[in-house]
Design an enzyme around this catalytic site. Structure first.
Site, PDB file in Angstrom:
ATOM      1  N   ARG A  65       0.954  -0.923   0.010  1.00  0.00           N
ATOM      2  CA  ARG A  65       0.241   0.237   0.019  1.00  0.00           C
ATOM      3  C   ARG A  65       0.707   1.388   0.363  1.00  0.00           C
ATOM      4  O   ARG A  65       0.789   1.879   0.483  1.00  0.00           O
ATOM      5  CB  ARG A  65      -0.841  -0.120   1.046  1.00  0.00           C
ATOM      6  CG  ARG A  65      -0.379  -0.074   2.858  1.00  0.00           C
ATOM      7  CD  ARG A  65      -1.043  -0.028   3.519  1.00  0.00           C
ATOM      8  NE  ARG A  65      -0.928  -0.281   4.329  1.00  0.00           N
ATOM      9  CZ  ARG A  65      -1.085  -0.512   5.638  1.00  0.00           C
ATOM     10  NH1 ARG A  65      -2.900  -0.482   5.760  1.00  0.00           N
ATOM     11  NH2 ARG A  65      -0.895  -1.052   7.574  1.00  0.00           N
ATOM     12  N   LYS A  76       2.521   4.582  -0.790  1.00  0.00           N
ATOM     13  CA  LYS A  76       2.373   5.711  -1.042  1.00  0.00           C
ATOM     14  C   LYS A  76       3.685   6.702  -0.852  1.00  0.00           C
ATOM     15  O   LYS A  76       4.564   6.799  -0.469  1.00  0.00           O
ATOM     16  CB  LYS A  76       1.486   6.415   0.014  1.00  0.00           C
ATOM     17  CG  LYS A  76      -0.039   5.730   0.176  1.00  0.00           C
ATOM     18  CD  LYS A  76      -0.988   6.383   0.359  1.00  0.00           C
ATOM     19  CE  LYS A  76      -2.139   5.790   0.738  1.00  0.00           C
ATOM     20  NZ  LYS A  76      -2.764   6.470   2.119  1.00  0.00           N
ATOM     21  N   CYS A 117      32.103   3.711  16.513  1.00  0.00           N
ATOM     22  CA  CYS A 117      30.838   4.125  16.701  1.00  0.00           C
ATOM     23  C   CYS A 117      29.649   3.733  15.823  1.00  0.00           C
ATOM     24  O   CYS A 117      29.888   3.756  14.764  1.00  0.00           O
ATOM     25  CB  CYS A 117      31.453   5.372  17.416  1.00  0.00           C
ATOM     26  SG  CYS A 117      29.183   6.619  16.824  1.00  0.00           S
ATOM     27  N   SER A 160       0.092  23.821  20.991  1.00  0.00           N
ATOM     28  CA  SER A 160      -0.783  24.281  21.142  1.00  0.00           C
ATOM     29  C   SER A 160      -1.159  26.286  20.850  1.00  0.00           C
ATOM     30  O   SER A 160      -2.520  26.605  20.860  1.00  0.00           O
ATOM     31  CB  SER A 160      -1.393  24.654  22.564  1.00  0.00           C
ATOM     32  OG  SER A 160      -0.704  25.277  23.762  1.00  0.00           O
ATOM     33  N   GLU A 207      19.701   3.227  24.416  1.00  0.00           N
ATOM     34  CA  GLU A 207      19.204   3.695  22.901  1.00  0.00           C
ATOM     35  C   GLU A 207      21.443   3.175  23.298  1.00  0.00           C
ATOM     36  O   GLU A 207      22.468   2.550  22.279  1.00  0.00           O
ATOM     37  CB  GLU A 207      19.249   5.111  22.511  1.00  0.00           C
ATOM     38  CG  GLU A 207      19.275   4.578  21.303  1.00  0.00           C
ATOM     39  CD  GLU A 207      18.972   6.052  21.123  1.00  0.00           C
ATOM     40  OE1 GLU A 207      19.740   7.100  21.226  1.00  0.00           O
ATOM     41  OE2 GLU A 207      17.667   6.802  19.925  1.00  0.00           O
ATOM     42  N   GLU A 267       0.718  -0.391  17.009  1.00  0.00           N
ATOM     43  CA  GLU A 267       2.153  -0.498  17.132  1.00  0.00           C
ATOM     44  C   GLU A 267       2.195  -0.022  18.148  1.00  0.00           C
ATOM     45  O   GLU A 267       3.278  -0.235  19.034  1.00  0.00           O
ATOM     46  CB  GLU A 267       2.216   1.485  15.915  1.00  0.00           C
ATOM     47  CG  GLU A 267       2.087   1.437  14.646  1.00  0.00           C
ATOM     48  CD  GLU A 267       1.646   1.262  14.063  1.00  0.00           C
ATOM     49  OE1 GLU A 267       0.844   1.883  13.183  1.00  0.00           O
ATOM     50  OE2 GLU A 267       0.068   1.079  14.238  1.00  0.00           O
ATOM     51  N   HIS A 270       7.985  28.329  18.338  1.00  0.00           N
ATOM     52  CA  HIS A 270       8.259  28.007  19.277  1.00  0.00           C
ATOM     53  C   HIS A 270       9.074  27.072  19.680  1.00  0.00           C
ATOM     54  O   HIS A 270       8.422  25.166  19.156  1.00  0.00           O
ATOM     55  CB  HIS A 270       7.488  28.329  20.320  1.00  0.00           C
ATOM     56  CG  HIS A 270       6.752  27.777  20.713  1.00  0.00           C
ATOM     57  ND1 HIS A 270       5.012  27.543  19.688  1.00  0.00           N
ATOM     58  CD2 HIS A 270       6.087  26.738  21.756  1.00  0.00           C
ATOM     59  CE1 HIS A 270       4.574  26.091  20.363  1.00  0.00           C
ATOM     60  NE2 HIS A 270       5.416  25.593  21.463  1.00  0.00           N
ATOM     61  N   CYS A 309       3.700  36.689  20.888  1.00  0.00           N
ATOM     62  CA  CYS A 309       4.262  38.187  20.108  1.00  0.00           C
ATOM     63  C   CYS A 309       4.444  39.422  20.688  1.00  0.00           C
ATOM     64  O   CYS A 309       4.149  39.396  22.579  1.00  0.00           O
ATOM     65  CB  CYS A 309       2.720  38.462  19.722  1.00  0.00           C
ATOM     66  SG  CYS A 309       2.294  37.498  18.022  1.00  0.00           S
TER      67      CYS A 309
END
Length: 334
Positions: A20, A22, A196, A161, A182, A308, A166, A43
């Site tokens: 599928r 795309k 590495c 929001s 990790e 997931e 920002h 602002c």
């Protein structure tokens, strides 16, 4: 035929659902009207509506918390963690808690309500990164804090929001489990290969070139081999550096340039999609720890659903090679 790929860093498996498949243009979200700057606390002229600034790059002769700034950093008014107090822990049987001590700040990236980061003047984009680094280094001195997470949410779907450009940082009194995992993987690779893992990824991507978006002397931008999302991109230092705090001024100039280029390509390729930009860096005060800092750009073009959440495997309908091709086809303005 679908292919299951493994990310060499997290060792997470990803399903590349070629059946599928795309192109990135197929995911373009509908255009949404912006709310505008009426009543925006970020602002100019509204400085008193935020907590007092902790850092600002501003015009000479202007006072704190007044207009005349280019980049401004303030505590988050609705902070996830609070700055006061010592870190205290408690264990109750199998459960463990820590006091919610930490730092949560907002980096207001410019006075213009509608200027996308990619469209900032290059020197202004560098100022934003200098603010990130300066706050990172300042928080590194706080012995209570063990990790600094820098991130940028763009668009409501990605958690923003407020429209005014920002970014944010949160300093935590612990090292997140994902970072620890990790680092464990990278140490194991170093022990086995005496190299590495991230440096080897850089070499492999530059050699094949099929997933490369941009590169310069200091950084590489590419779609990772096991991309979780369409047009997911990583920006990685070509120097072997563990911590973002070690980034030097000349590196910040090239980081700003490649970050602006990749975000501009993403904006044009997918009609300014929502995305999250996140920093992966070494824990604070770790000395010569084996790690390699980088940024990840995670477009929110697909929905994370039951599979997931249940498996920690992602289904990506766009192979990273196709995503890279589409992003490279974008003609950037000179």
């Amino acid at each position: 035929m679908p292919e299951i790929r493994q990310d060499p860093v997290s060792q997470r498996w990803v399903i590349i659902a070629t059946e599928r498949a795309k192109r990135p243009s197929d995911f373009k979200p509908p255009h949404k009207e912006k709310k505008g700057n009426v009543g925006c606390p970020f602002c100019p002229g509204h400085e008193k509506e935020t907590p007092p600034e902790v850092l600002a790059f501003r015009d000479v002769g202007t006072e704190p918390d007044t207009p005349g700034w280019q980049v401004r950093v303030v505590p988050n008014k609705f902070a996830a963690l609070t700055a006061g107090g010592e870190v205290a822990g408690e264990r109750n049987g199998i459960y463990q808690t820590l006091s919610g001590t930490g730092v949560h700040e907002v980096i207001i990236e410019g006075p213009d309500h509608d200027t996308y980061f990619a469209d900032l003047a290059p020197e202004h984009a560098v100022l934003v990164l200098k603010a990130w680094r300066q706050r990172y280094l300042q928080l590194e001195r706080d012995e209570r804090m063990h990790y600094v997470q820098l991130f940028k949410n763009h668009g409501p779907t990605a958690g923003a929001s407020l429209e005014h450009p920002h970014s944010q940082l949160i300093a935590t009194p612990l090292v997140p489990a994902a970072v620890t995992a990790e680092m464990t993987r990278i140490r194991a690779y170093w022990k086995e290969k005496d190299k590495c893992l991230f440096c080897d990824i850089v070499d492999a991507e530059l050699k094949t070139g099929t997933r490369v978006i941009a590169f310069n002397d200091e950084f590489l931008a590419f779609c990772p081999f096991a991309s979780r999302f369409p047009m997911e991109m990583w920006i990685i230092s070509r120097r072997h550096q563990a911590s973002f705090g070690a980034c030097e001024d000349d590196q910040l100039v090239q980081l700003a340039a490649i970050l602006q280029e990749t975000l501009s390509r993403l904006k044009q390729a997918a009609n300014d999609p929502p995305f999250n930009l996140v920093l992966h860096t070494a824990p604070l005060r770790q000395g010569e720890v084996i790690y390699h800092w980088h940024f990840e750009i995670l477009p929110r073009l697909t929905i994370v659903a039951g599979f997931e959440w249940g498996t920690d495997m992602y289904i990506n309908p766009t192979p990273p090679e196709i995503a890279a091709q589409s992003l490279n086809e974008i003609s950037l303005k000179p």
